[in-house]
Design a protein around this motif. Sequence first.
Motif, PDB file in Angstrom:
ATOM      1  N   GLY A 101       0.777  -1.227   0.000  1.00 35.25           N
ATOM      2  CA  GLY A 101       0.000   0.000   0.000  1.00 35.25           C
ATOM      3  C   GLY A 101       0.810   1.279   0.000  1.00 35.25           C
ATOM      4  O   GLY A 101       0.240   2.366   0.121  1.00 35.25           O
ATOM      5  N   ILE A 102       2.128   1.180  -0.154  1.00 33.72           N
ATOM      6  CA  ILE A 102       2.971   2.374  -0.086  1.00 33.72           C
ATOM      7  C   ILE A 102       2.932   3.159  -1.389  1.00 33.72           C
ATOM      8  O   ILE A 102       3.212   4.362  -1.414  1.00 33.72           O
ATOM      9  CB  ILE A 102       4.423   1.987   0.283  1.00 33.72           C
ATOM     10  N   GLY A 103       2.596   2.477  -2.520  1.00 32.08           N
ATOM     11  CA  GLY A 103       2.482   3.183  -3.794  1.00 32.08           C
ATOM     12  C   GLY A 103       3.399   2.678  -4.888  1.00 32.08           C
ATOM     13  O   GLY A 103       3.637   3.393  -5.868  1.00 32.08           O
ATOM     14  N   LYS A 104       3.903   1.442  -4.781  1.00 32.62           N
ATOM     15  CA  LYS A 104       4.809   0.910  -5.806  1.00 32.62           C
ATOM     16  C   LYS A 104       4.107   0.783  -7.158  1.00 32.62           C
ATOM     17  O   LYS A 104       4.626   1.225  -8.178  1.00 32.62           O
ATOM     18  CB  LYS A 104       5.351  -0.460  -5.367  1.00 32.62           C
ATOM     19  N   PHE A 240      10.911   1.933  -1.866  1.00 27.76           N
ATOM     20  CA  PHE A 240       9.919   2.998  -1.752  1.00 27.76           C
ATOM     21  C   PHE A 240       9.464   3.030  -0.304  1.00 27.76           C
ATOM     22  O   PHE A 240       8.825   2.083   0.172  1.00 27.76           O
ATOM     23  CB  PHE A 240       8.749   2.710  -2.699  1.00 27.76           C
ATOM     24  N   GLU A 241       9.821   4.097   0.405  1.00 34.68           N
ATOM     25  CA  GLU A 241       9.620   4.159   1.852  1.00 34.68           C
ATOM     26  C   GLU A 241       8.638   5.259   2.212  1.00 34.68           C
ATOM     27  O   GLU A 241       8.355   6.153   1.417  1.00 34.68           O
ATOM     28  CB  GLU A 241      10.955   4.434   2.556  1.00 34.68           C
ATOM     29  N   ARG A 249       6.387  10.180   0.364  1.00 36.82           N
ATOM     30  CA  ARG A 249       7.072   8.929   0.070  1.00 36.82           C
ATOM     31  C   ARG A 249       8.488   9.247  -0.408  1.00 36.82           C
ATOM     32  O   ARG A 249       8.716  10.248  -1.093  1.00 36.82           O
ATOM     33  CB  ARG A 249       6.354   8.154  -1.039  1.00 36.82           C
ATOM     34  N   ILE A 250       9.428   8.383  -0.034  1.00 33.89           N
ATOM     35  CA  ILE A 250      10.834   8.570  -0.410  1.00 33.89           C
ATOM     36  C   ILE A 250      11.284   7.362  -1.216  1.00 33.89           C
ATOM     37  O   ILE A 250      11.146   6.220  -0.774  1.00 33.89           O
ATOM     38  CB  ILE A 250      11.717   8.746   0.841  1.00 33.89           C
ATOM     39  N   GLY A 362       9.655  11.745   8.417  1.00 30.40           N
ATOM     40  CA  GLY A 362       9.911  10.361   8.044  1.00 30.40           C
ATOM     41  C   GLY A 362      11.210  10.125   7.292  1.00 30.40           C
ATOM     42  O   GLY A 362      11.416   9.057   6.729  1.00 30.40           O
ATOM     43  N   VAL A 363      12.118  11.119   7.293  1.00 27.19           N
ATOM     44  CA  VAL A 363      13.410  10.959   6.611  1.00 27.19           C
ATOM     45  C   VAL A 363      14.363  10.176   7.506  1.00 27.19           C
ATOM     46  O   VAL A 363      14.309  10.288   8.739  1.00 27.19           O
ATOM     47  CB  VAL A 363      14.004  12.336   6.272  1.00 27.19           C
TER      48      VAL A 363
END
Length: 457
Positions: A101-104, A240-241, A249-250, A362-363
């Motif tokens: 669910g992170i967006g990959k 993808f974090e 997102r990073i 969140g970095v």
Amino acid sequence: MAKKKTKFVCQECGYESAKWLGRCPGCQTWNSFVEEIEQEKPTVRGAFLHSERAGSAKPVPITAVEAVQEPRMKTNSAELDRVLGGGIVKGSLVLIGGDPGIGKSTLLLQTSAQLAAAGHQVLYVSGEESVKQVKLRAGRLRAECDQLYVLAEADLEYIVAAVETVQPACVIIDSIQTVYRTDISSAPGSVAQVRECTAELMKLAKTKGIAIFIVGHVTKEGAIAGPRLLEHMVDTVLYFEGERHHTYRILRAVKNRFGSTNEIGIFEMRDIGLKEVENPSEVFLEERSRGAAGSTVVAAMEGTRPVLVEIQALVSPTSFGNPRRMATGLDHNRVSLLMAVLEKRVGLLLQNQDAYLKVAGGVKLDEPAIDLAVAVSIASSFRDRPTNPADVIIGEVGLTGEVRRVSRIEQRVQEAVKLGFSRIIVPKNNLAGWQPPKGVQVIGVSHVAEALEHTMC
């Protein structure tokens, strides 16, 4: 009929054994061995990589090899292109992992549409969704284009046949854990299936010159599921974090044969998909509380990009025998080391204090230049005295309390000036050899105690 030979394979690391073992000798995992039928290995060597024929290769002097710059495809996403090293290299195999669910899938579908809009044929293969489901998601993301082909298939044989038919410039496999080969008896997602399917896709990418992206699921520890060999086989590994409850997102590269592994790309998740964040420093600092004890700003380097982030610390008396030390976005051992330096060299009694530290946004920071900002935030919270909100603090701290020089000081200072900071605390040894910008005060310090005197209000 000949009896089929079987073997036991660890589903975590790929260790093979002739008999079942309760604990894997390779990764020390319990109950991870599964029985698999041993496959017959082919005796004929096939053409691979950029070989022109299947015969034996001859060694040549490296000076006689013609240096050819690998052509790259631009994705119209500056963040993704930066992380990949300047664009997508033809014939490369890229693995992207991340939490569910992170967006990959969203990122790769948007990238597919961008490549298709630029005139490249793209094949999006989904083993988890039907064609209609992909169509619905593409409509929401406005990622529809005639050059983008969609296939819902998990059998690798049919996927390869579709690639031969469409002749795409880029292929997306979502995900590698669902793809299988019928000649391998183990279930999809097993070590054998993931290893063999990835090897087949790598051969396809190198021989056809097609860029292939494969999505990898991650374990609860955050590592990509499957054998560790998977990350060694591919050309690039991206993670993808981000927090699922936050919008940012990073995208981070942990392996890249065609570029740097220090670059990051920052995106914001919105209703219509992922949007690039052009100025991450401004985003990370927009909710900062001014005049709060334990808050400092540091200029950290993420690859070639300076990023200003806020470090927060909360120090309070402990109610336990052993004080707690918790850190989010920072190395726990680094925090313990800096607290020991503050206690020994500055005289702060921290041995009976709980300490909680966090990097806002969140970095994750891991470079030495953040040491001084972390130390100042801990001391600020312990003394309950706020720091100057116009300060940016940069510097590495040694075990004797000295502040050591850091790299790329000019870029860090320029980023701080661009966001309106008027005073910057830097190592004294970094003052020589450059001219600070006008309108900003740059103060050089040589010891942690000296930095505390300048920063405490």
